[in-house]
Design a protein around this motif. Structure first.
Motif, PDB file in Angstrom:
ATOM      1  N   PRO A 143       0.841  -1.204   0.000  1.00  0.00           N
ATOM      2  CA  PRO A 143       0.000   0.000   0.000  1.00  0.00           C
ATOM      3  C   PRO A 143       0.872   1.248   0.000  1.00  0.00           C
ATOM      4  O   PRO A 143       1.000   1.939   1.011  1.00  0.00           O
ATOM      5  N   ALA A 144       1.470   1.533  -1.138  1.00  0.00           N
ATOM      6  CA  ALA A 144       2.528   2.534  -1.218  1.00  0.00           C
ATOM      7  C   ALA A 144       2.007   3.957  -1.339  1.00  0.00           C
ATOM      8  O   ALA A 144       2.208   4.774  -0.427  1.00  0.00           O
ATOM      9  N   THR A 145       1.337   4.275  -2.446  1.00  0.00           N
ATOM     10  CA  THR A 145       0.925   5.670  -2.652  1.00  0.00           C
ATOM     11  C   THR A 145      -0.119   6.124  -1.638  1.00  0.00           C
ATOM     12  O   THR A 145      -0.209   7.308  -1.319  1.00  0.00           O
ATOM     13  N   ILE A 146      -0.926   5.192  -1.142  1.00  0.00           N
ATOM     14  CA  ILE A 146      -1.902   5.558  -0.111  1.00  0.00           C
ATOM     15  C   ILE A 146      -1.261   5.592   1.271  1.00  0.00           C
ATOM     16  O   ILE A 146      -1.845   6.125   2.213  1.00  0.00           O
ATOM     17  N   GLY A 147      -0.061   5.037   1.400  1.00  0.00           N
ATOM     18  CA  GLY A 147       0.571   4.859   2.701  1.00  0.00           C
ATOM     19  C   GLY A 147       0.683   6.119   3.543  1.00  0.00           C
ATOM     20  O   GLY A 147       0.331   6.100   4.735  1.00  0.00           O
ATOM     21  N   PRO A 148       1.168   7.245   2.993  1.00  0.00           N
ATOM     22  CA  PRO A 148       1.302   8.441   3.828  1.00  0.00           C
ATOM     23  C   PRO A 148      -0.021   8.907   4.426  1.00  0.00           C
ATOM     24  O   PRO A 148      -0.061   9.392   5.567  1.00  0.00           O
ATOM     25  N   TYR A 149      -1.111   8.741   3.678  1.00  0.00           N
ATOM     26  CA  TYR A 149      -2.412   9.199   4.156  1.00  0.00           C
ATOM     27  C   TYR A 149      -2.999   8.231   5.180  1.00  0.00           C
ATOM     28  O   TYR A 149      -3.622   8.658   6.155  1.00  0.00           O
ATOM     29  N   VAL A 150      -2.766   6.943   4.980  1.00  0.00           N
ATOM     30  CA  VAL A 150      -3.212   5.950   5.959  1.00  0.00           C
ATOM     31  C   VAL A 150      -2.455   6.134   7.271  1.00  0.00           C
ATOM     32  O   VAL A 150      -3.052   6.108   8.354  1.00  0.00           O
ATOM     33  N   LEU A 151      -1.147   6.336   7.180  1.00  0.00           N
ATOM     34  CA  LEU A 151      -0.343   6.546   8.395  1.00  0.00           C
ATOM     35  C   LEU A 151      -0.726   7.850   9.090  1.00  0.00           C
ATOM     36  O   LEU A 151      -0.772   7.911  10.326  1.00  0.00           O
ATOM     37  N   ALA A 152      -1.006   8.890   8.309  1.00  0.00           N
ATOM     38  CA  ALA A 152      -1.415  10.159   8.912  1.00  0.00           C
ATOM     39  C   ALA A 152      -2.734  10.003   9.650  1.00  0.00           C
ATOM     40  O   ALA A 152      -2.959  10.630  10.690  1.00  0.00           O
ATOM     41  N   ARG A 153      -3.625   9.165   9.132  1.00  0.00           N
ATOM     42  CA  ARG A 153      -4.930   8.971   9.766  1.00  0.00           C
ATOM     43  C   ARG A 153      -4.833   8.028  10.960  1.00  0.00           C
ATOM     44  O   ARG A 153      -5.358   8.313  12.044  1.00  0.00           O
ATOM     45  N   LEU A 154      -4.186   6.877  10.802  1.00  0.00           N
ATOM     46  CA  LEU A 154      -4.192   5.851  11.837  1.00  0.00           C
ATOM     47  C   LEU A 154      -3.077   6.029  12.860  1.00  0.00           C
ATOM     48  O   LEU A 154      -3.228   5.629  14.019  1.00  0.00           O
ATOM     49  N   GLY A 155      -1.944   6.617  12.445  1.00  0.00           N
ATOM     50  CA  GLY A 155      -0.757   6.600  13.281  1.00  0.00           C
ATOM     51  C   GLY A 155      -0.024   5.279  13.086  1.00  0.00           C
ATOM     52  O   GLY A 155      -0.618   4.271  12.693  1.00  0.00           O
ATOM     53  N   GLU A 156       1.262   5.271  13.364  1.00  0.00           N
ATOM     54  CA  GLU A 156       2.054   4.073  13.073  1.00  0.00           C
ATOM     55  C   GLU A 156       1.595   2.847  13.845  1.00  0.00           C
ATOM     56  O   GLU A 156       1.486   1.740  13.292  1.00  0.00           O
ATOM     57  N   ALA A 157       1.320   3.007  15.132  1.00  0.00           N
ATOM     58  CA  ALA A 157       0.968   1.847  15.954  1.00  0.00           C
ATOM     59  C   ALA A 157      -0.297   1.162  15.444  1.00  0.00           C
ATOM     60  O   ALA A 157      -0.346  -0.065  15.304  1.00  0.00           O
ATOM     61  N   MET A 158      -1.335   1.942  15.156  1.00  0.00           N
ATOM     62  CA  MET A 158      -2.575   1.366  14.640  1.00  0.00           C
ATOM     63  C   MET A 158      -2.398   0.832  13.226  1.00  0.00           C
ATOM     64  O   MET A 158      -2.932  -0.221  12.867  1.00  0.00           O
ATOM     65  N   ALA A 159      -1.641   1.550  12.398  1.00  0.00           N
ATOM     66  CA  ALA A 159      -1.437   1.104  11.018  1.00  0.00           C
ATOM     67  C   ALA A 159      -0.753  -0.258  10.973  1.00  0.00           C
ATOM     68  O   ALA A 159      -1.092  -1.103  10.133  1.00  0.00           O
ATOM     69  N   ARG A 160       0.175  -0.507  11.881  1.00  0.00           N
ATOM     70  CA  ARG A 160       0.895  -1.788  11.878  1.00  0.00           C
ATOM     71  C   ARG A 160      -0.045  -2.977  12.085  1.00  0.00           C
ATOM     72  O   ARG A 160       0.277  -4.099  11.714  1.00  0.00           O
ATOM     73  N   ARG A 161      -1.200  -2.719  12.657  1.00  0.00           N
ATOM     74  CA  ARG A 161      -2.147  -3.820  12.909  1.00  0.00           C
ATOM     75  C   ARG A 161      -2.783  -4.328  11.622  1.00  0.00           C
ATOM     76  O   ARG A 161      -3.236  -5.474  11.569  1.00  0.00           O
ATOM     77  N   VAL A 162      -2.822  -3.486  10.581  1.00  0.00           N
ATOM     78  CA  VAL A 162      -3.548  -3.888   9.359  1.00  0.00           C
ATOM     79  C   VAL A 162      -2.784  -3.600   8.071  1.00  0.00           C
ATOM     80  O   VAL A 162      -3.212  -4.020   6.997  1.00  0.00           O
ATOM     81  N   PHE A 163      -1.672  -2.903   8.143  1.00  0.00           N
ATOM     82  CA  PHE A 163      -0.985  -2.400   6.952  1.00  0.00           C
ATOM     83  C   PHE A 163      -0.311  -3.514   6.151  1.00  0.00           C
ATOM     84  O   PHE A 163      -0.244  -3.441   4.919  1.00  0.00           O
ATOM     85  N   MET A 164       0.191  -4.526   6.821  1.00  0.00           N
ATOM     86  CA  MET A 164       0.976  -5.562   6.143  1.00  0.00           C
ATOM     87  C   MET A 164       0.251  -6.886   5.988  1.00  0.00           C
ATOM     88  O   MET A 164       0.613  -7.702   5.150  1.00  0.00           O
ATOM     89  N   SER A 165      -0.782  -7.139   6.773  1.00  0.00           N
ATOM     90  CA  SER A 165      -1.379  -8.475   6.847  1.00  0.00           C
ATOM     91  C   SER A 165      -2.484  -8.723   5.828  1.00  0.00           C
ATOM     92  O   SER A 165      -2.891  -9.867   5.646  1.00  0.00           O
ATOM     93  N   ALA A 166      -2.985  -7.678   5.191  1.00  0.00           N
ATOM     94  CA  ALA A 166      -4.115  -7.787   4.262  1.00  0.00           C
ATOM     95  C   ALA A 166      -5.373  -8.306   4.957  1.00  0.00           C
ATOM     96  O   ALA A 166      -6.305  -8.773   4.307  1.00  0.00           O
ATOM     97  N   ARG A 167      -5.411  -8.210   6.279  1.00  0.00           N
ATOM     98  CA  ARG A 167      -6.543  -8.728   7.038  1.00  0.00           C
ATOM     99  C   ARG A 167      -7.771  -7.852   6.830  1.00  0.00           C
ATOM    100  O   ARG A 167      -7.691  -6.626   6.837  1.00  0.00           O
ATOM    101  N   ILE A 168      -8.923  -8.488   6.639  1.00  0.00           N
ATOM    102  CA  ILE A 168     -10.189  -7.764   6.505  1.00  0.00           C
ATOM    103  C   ILE A 168     -10.706  -7.427   7.903  1.00  0.00           C
ATOM    104  O   ILE A 168     -10.713  -8.286   8.789  1.00  0.00           O
ATOM    105  N   PHE A 169     -11.117  -6.187   8.094  1.00  0.00           N
ATOM    106  CA  PHE A 169     -11.646  -5.777   9.399  1.00  0.00           C
ATOM    107  C   PHE A 169     -12.984  -5.078   9.212  1.00  0.00           C
ATOM    108  O   PHE A 169     -13.320  -4.587   8.135  1.00  0.00           O
ATOM    109  N   ASP A 170     -13.761  -5.061  10.301  1.00  0.00           N
ATOM    110  CA  ASP A 170     -15.118  -4.527  10.217  1.00  0.00           C
ATOM    111  C   ASP A 170     -15.164  -3.058  10.634  1.00  0.00           C
ATOM    112  O   ASP A 170     -14.141  -2.449  10.985  1.00  0.00           O
ATOM    113  N   ALA A 171     -16.362  -2.492  10.594  1.00  0.00           N
ATOM    114  CA  ALA A 171     -16.524  -1.067  10.859  1.00  0.00           C
ATOM    115  C   ALA A 171     -16.184  -0.706  12.302  1.00  0.00           C
ATOM    116  O   ALA A 171     -15.637   0.370  12.559  1.00  0.00           O
ATOM    117  N   ASP A 172     -16.506  -1.580  13.240  1.00  0.00           N
ATOM    118  CA  ASP A 172     -16.167  -1.288  14.633  1.00  0.00           C
ATOM    119  C   ASP A 172     -14.660  -1.170  14.804  1.00  0.00           C
ATOM    120  O   ASP A 172     -14.173  -0.273  15.502  1.00  0.00           O
TER     121      ASP A 172
END
Length: 259
Positions: A143-172
């Motif tokens: 997730p390269a070009t979207i990466g800076p915006y995802v990190l800006a929104r989630l922060g590094e700690a939260m982003a690490r939970r979903v950034f590399m694993s391709a895991r599907i997560f729900d709205a909650d």
């Protein structure tokens, strides 16, 4: 005016920008990328527009990159890939820097680039049935070009939970991660979005634009250098043996060699 978008503006100056490729789950094609870039410029310069709502037609908000667009990138040379990836990056930049409040009305699933689109919104409200995922690594991509915006929104700690694993997560979980401000039932989505829109109509438009610019300056910097580094990272991934295998497996409807 736009082939892949619909824009409707009400008498208050609230513009609704709708991704309009429902039959393709609003996947980001080359045409949609161009349309969104232009729409961000048009809406940003329109003095009659006070707030912009970003949403999608149909069941999905945005399913990520269009399959035909991805196939074209795999067949192109590195220089062409860089140019096309730059167009995607500049579209995200244009939406992120649009001098109007951008409210995400996430009415369905968002994957890959769709998560990036939600991330450039100033606030995003989603239906409680929506699913999300940064699914690029399943294809051997990142997730390269979207990466800076995802990190800006989630922060590094939260982003690490979903950034590399391709895991599907729900709205909650999207709320917990910070991608969504809140999740609501489908029949409450419009009222929840309106609650975010209404306060801006009593604010000075110039002050809102300047405050938004100020938050970007104070926050995580997303410079031209950072953007070019993300593009280069994506181009290099497209050239990798893993991405060749992952995308081939996707189109062949089989598991890749590492699965």
């Amino acid at each position: 005016m736009f082939e892949t978008l619909v824009i409707e503006t009400d008498t208050r100056g609230v513009a609704t920008l709708t991704l309009n490729r429902a039959e393709k789950h609003n996947a980001l094609s080359a045409q949609m990328i161009a349309d969104l870039t232009e729409a961000a410029q048009v809406l940003g310069q329109d003095e009659n527009v006070r707030v912009v709502i970003l949403t999608g037609a149909g069941r999905s908000f945005c399913a990520g990159g269009d399959l035909r667009w991805m196939q074209d990138q795999m067949a192109a040379d590195a220089a062409t890939r860089f140019v096309e990836a730059k167009k995607l990056a500049m579209m995200l930049k244009a939406l992120n820097e649009m001098p109007k409040p951008l409210i995400g009305r996430i009415q369905g699933q968002a994957f890959g680039g769709g998560v990036g689109m939600a991330s450039v919104c100033d606030v995003a409200i989603g239906v409680d049935s929506a699913k999300f995922g940064l699914t690029e690594t399943r294809l051997g991509l990142i997730p390269a070009t979207i990466g800076p915006y995802v990190l800006a929104r989630l922060g590094e700690a939260m982003a690490r939970r979903v950034f590399m694993s391709a895991r599907i997560f729900d709205a909650d979980e999207a709320v917990t991660l910070g991608l969504l401000a809140k999740s609501v039932a489908a029949d409450a989505l419009d009222s929840a979005v309106e609650a975010e829109v209404a306060p801006y109509l009593s604010c000075a438009p110039g002050a809102v634009a300047e405050a938004k610019r100020f938050t970007r300056w104070l926050g995580m910097p997303i410079t031209e250098e950072v953007i070019d580094q993300t593009i280069q990272g994506l181009v290099e991934r497209w050239e990798s043996a893993e991405s060749q295998e992952g995308i081939a497996a996707f189109f062949d409807k089989r598991k890749p060699s590492w699965s």
